[in-house]
Motif scaffolding. Sequence first.
Motif, PDB file in Angstrom:
ATOM      1  N   GLY A  14       0.778  -1.232   0.000  1.00 50.97           N
ATOM      2  CA  GLY A  14       0.000   0.000   0.000  1.00 50.97           C
ATOM      3  C   GLY A  14       0.806   1.276   0.000  1.00 50.97           C
ATOM      4  N   THR A  15       2.085   1.192  -0.363  1.00 49.91           N
ATOM      5  CA  THR A  15       2.914   2.398  -0.347  1.00 49.91           C
ATOM      6  C   THR A  15       3.089   3.022  -1.730  1.00 49.91           C
ATOM      7  OG1 THR A  15       4.930   1.048  -0.515  1.00 49.91           O
ATOM      8  CG2 THR A  15       4.187   1.657   1.698  1.00 49.91           C
ATOM      9  N   SER A  16       2.386   2.502  -2.718  1.00 44.62           N
ATOM     10  CA  SER A  16       2.420   3.082  -4.058  1.00 44.62           C
ATOM     11  C   SER A  16       1.188   2.630  -4.828  1.00 44.62           C
ATOM     12  CB  SER A  16       3.696   2.672  -4.818  1.00 44.62           C
ATOM     13  OG  SER A  16       3.705   1.278  -5.043  1.00 44.62           O
ATOM     14  N   GLY A  17       0.969   3.242  -5.976  1.00 43.25           N
ATOM     15  CA  GLY A  17      -0.076   2.802  -6.903  1.00 43.25           C
ATOM     16  C   GLY A  17      -1.463   2.719  -6.299  1.00 43.25           C
ATOM     17  N   MET A  18      -2.172   1.643  -6.649  1.00 39.05           N
ATOM     18  CA  MET A  18      -3.556   1.468  -6.208  1.00 39.05           C
ATOM     19  C   MET A  18      -3.674   1.400  -4.700  1.00 39.05           C
ATOM     20  SD  MET A  18      -4.931  -1.369  -8.946  1.00 39.05           S
ATOM     21  CE  MET A  18      -3.613  -2.524  -8.504  1.00 39.05           C
ATOM     22  N   PRO A 180      -4.841  -2.220 -17.577  1.00 36.82           N
ATOM     23  CA  PRO A 180      -3.773  -1.218 -17.703  1.00 36.82           C
ATOM     24  C   PRO A 180      -4.052   0.003 -16.834  1.00 36.82           C
ATOM     25  CG  PRO A 180      -5.196  -1.167 -19.632  1.00 36.82           C
ATOM     26  CD  PRO A 180      -5.656  -2.324 -18.810  1.00 36.82           C
ATOM     27  N   ILE A 181      -3.328   0.093 -15.738  1.00 41.70           N
ATOM     28  CA  ILE A 181      -3.509   1.177 -14.766  1.00 41.70           C
ATOM     29  C   ILE A 181      -2.197   1.955 -14.665  1.00 41.70           C
ATOM     30  CG2 ILE A 181      -4.047   1.736 -12.361  1.00 41.70           C
ATOM     31  CD1 ILE A 181      -6.420   0.564 -13.848  1.00 41.70           C
ATOM     32  N   ARG A 209      -8.130   4.366 -23.230  1.00 43.93           N
ATOM     33  CA  ARG A 209      -7.184   5.068 -22.359  1.00 43.93           C
ATOM     34  C   ARG A 209      -6.777   4.154 -21.209  1.00 43.93           C
ATOM     35  NH1 ARG A 209      -9.306   6.701 -17.496  1.00 43.93           N
ATOM     36  NH2 ARG A 209     -11.584   6.724 -17.323  1.00 43.93           N
ATOM     37  N   VAL A 210      -5.632   4.468 -20.631  1.00 38.84           N
ATOM     38  CA  VAL A 210      -5.170   3.771 -19.434  1.00 38.84           C
ATOM     39  C   VAL A 210      -5.919   4.327 -18.233  1.00 38.84           C
ATOM     40  CG1 VAL A 210      -3.155   3.436 -17.940  1.00 38.84           C
ATOM     41  CG2 VAL A 210      -2.914   3.284 -20.417  1.00 38.84           C
ATOM     42  N   GLY A 211      -6.221   3.477 -17.264  1.00 40.41           N
ATOM     43  CA  GLY A 211      -6.919   3.918 -16.064  1.00 40.41           C
ATOM     44  C   GLY A 211      -5.963   4.493 -15.033  1.00 40.41           C
ATOM     45  N   THR A 212      -6.514   5.134 -14.028  1.00 40.58           N
ATOM     46  CA  THR A 212      -5.707   5.705 -12.960  1.00 40.58           C
ATOM     47  C   THR A 212      -5.732   4.796 -11.734  1.00 40.58           C
ATOM     48  OG1 THR A 212      -7.506   6.952 -11.915  1.00 40.58           O
ATOM     49  CG2 THR A 212      -6.327   8.013 -13.753  1.00 40.58           C
ATOM     50  N   GLN A 235     -15.614 -11.239  -8.814  1.00 42.46           N
ATOM     51  CA  GLN A 235     -14.449 -10.537  -9.354  1.00 42.46           C
ATOM     52  C   GLN A 235     -14.922  -9.355 -10.186  1.00 42.46           C
ATOM     53  OE1 GLN A 235     -12.386 -12.711 -12.619  1.00 42.46           O
ATOM     54  NE2 GLN A 235     -13.676 -14.435 -12.030  1.00 42.46           N
ATOM     55  N   TYR A 236     -14.249  -8.232 -10.021  1.00 43.84           N
ATOM     56  CA  TYR A 236     -14.615  -6.990 -10.698  1.00 43.84           C
ATOM     57  C   TYR A 236     -13.449  -6.518 -11.558  1.00 43.84           C
ATOM     58  CZ  TYR A 236     -18.908  -6.321  -8.010  1.00 43.84           C
ATOM     59  OH  TYR A 236     -20.172  -6.457  -7.485  1.00 43.84           O
ATOM     60  N   ALA A 237     -13.633  -6.552 -12.866  1.00 40.51           N
ATOM     61  CA  ALA A 237     -12.611  -6.072 -13.772  1.00 40.51           C
ATOM     62  C   ALA A 237     -12.612  -4.550 -13.827  1.00 40.51           C
ATOM     63  CB  ALA A 237     -12.841  -6.641 -15.177  1.00 40.51           C
ATOM     64  N   VAL A 238     -11.434  -3.964 -13.684  1.00 39.73           N
ATOM     65  CA  VAL A 238     -11.264  -2.514 -13.797  1.00 39.73           C
ATOM     66  C   VAL A 238     -10.235  -2.315 -14.911  1.00 39.73           C
ATOM     67  CG1 VAL A 238     -10.832  -0.376 -12.544  1.00 39.73           C
ATOM     68  CG2 VAL A 238     -11.567  -2.416 -11.293  1.00 39.73           C
ATOM     69  N   ASP A 239     -10.720  -2.364 -16.136  1.00 39.81           N
ATOM     70  CA  ASP A 239      -9.785  -2.534 -17.255  1.00 39.81           C
ATOM     71  C   ASP A 239     -10.155  -1.771 -18.517  1.00 39.81           C
ATOM     72  OD1 ASP A 239     -12.020  -3.929 -18.071  1.00 39.81           O
ATOM     73  OD2 ASP A 239     -10.943  -5.769 -18.568  1.00 39.81           O
TER      74      ASP A 239
END
Length: 245
Positions: A14-18, A180-181, A209-212, A235-239
């Motif tokens: 949890g120290t970077s990214g998502m 792709p995030i 586009r790429v997600g954040t 499961q939830y795709a965030v893509d």
Amino acid sequence: MGRFSGKRILITGGTSGMGLAGARRIVAEGGQVIVTGMSKEHLDETKQALPGALILRNDAGDPVAADALAEKVRELGSLDGLWLNAGYAAVAAIEDIDAAFFDRMMNANVRGPVLQLAKLSSYLNKGSSVVLTSSTATYEGAPIASTYAATKGAMIAMARSWASALGERQIRVNVVVPGPIETNFRNFMADDFRRKFEADVVGHLALARVGTAEEAAAVALFLLSDDASYVTGSQYAVDGGLIMQ
């Protein structure tokens, strides 16, 4: 009053990214977070960004790391949510995979979450939530990502069994499947290869586009919150529409 007011959530990786995006939002919504990471730079930055959080160096690939994590949680009392987000990625052609390559990824991405949940499950409050981070790599069939894809497929399989096992305690277990995030997770790739890879992927996205990191974290936080109180084993795709699932 925010969704996480009075709640304590542990986020591995949890120290970077998502993970960091999620931790910031939990704090903003009234919650307390425990965050793990490996990079000293990221750990230090997270301490500055989240001054009230407990920031721990913890390596999911280390077989004794889960014991150390459980001891810290025991000192605090209990958890209302657990996001098993820590992971390791590398790619290799089939003929270049050896035991060390295989073991490192399996240890971090599969054995790590198994041991973490084994040690932490008794500290999960009734009605709490567990979220696992998988990847669309599970479904993409990329020729050089077989081992990574296998570890992320294992996350989905384990989540279904864990949802059954923990359901009697009203503990929900779900999976977020990022595509792709915009994170630093693909920094292991050479720059030219990464740019080509990302351009090829974006070309297949319905949203083009790429997600954040914040967009991916928002879905994980929905699953961690009481808003998803009747959602488990899913499961939830965030893509951006990559796998159209």
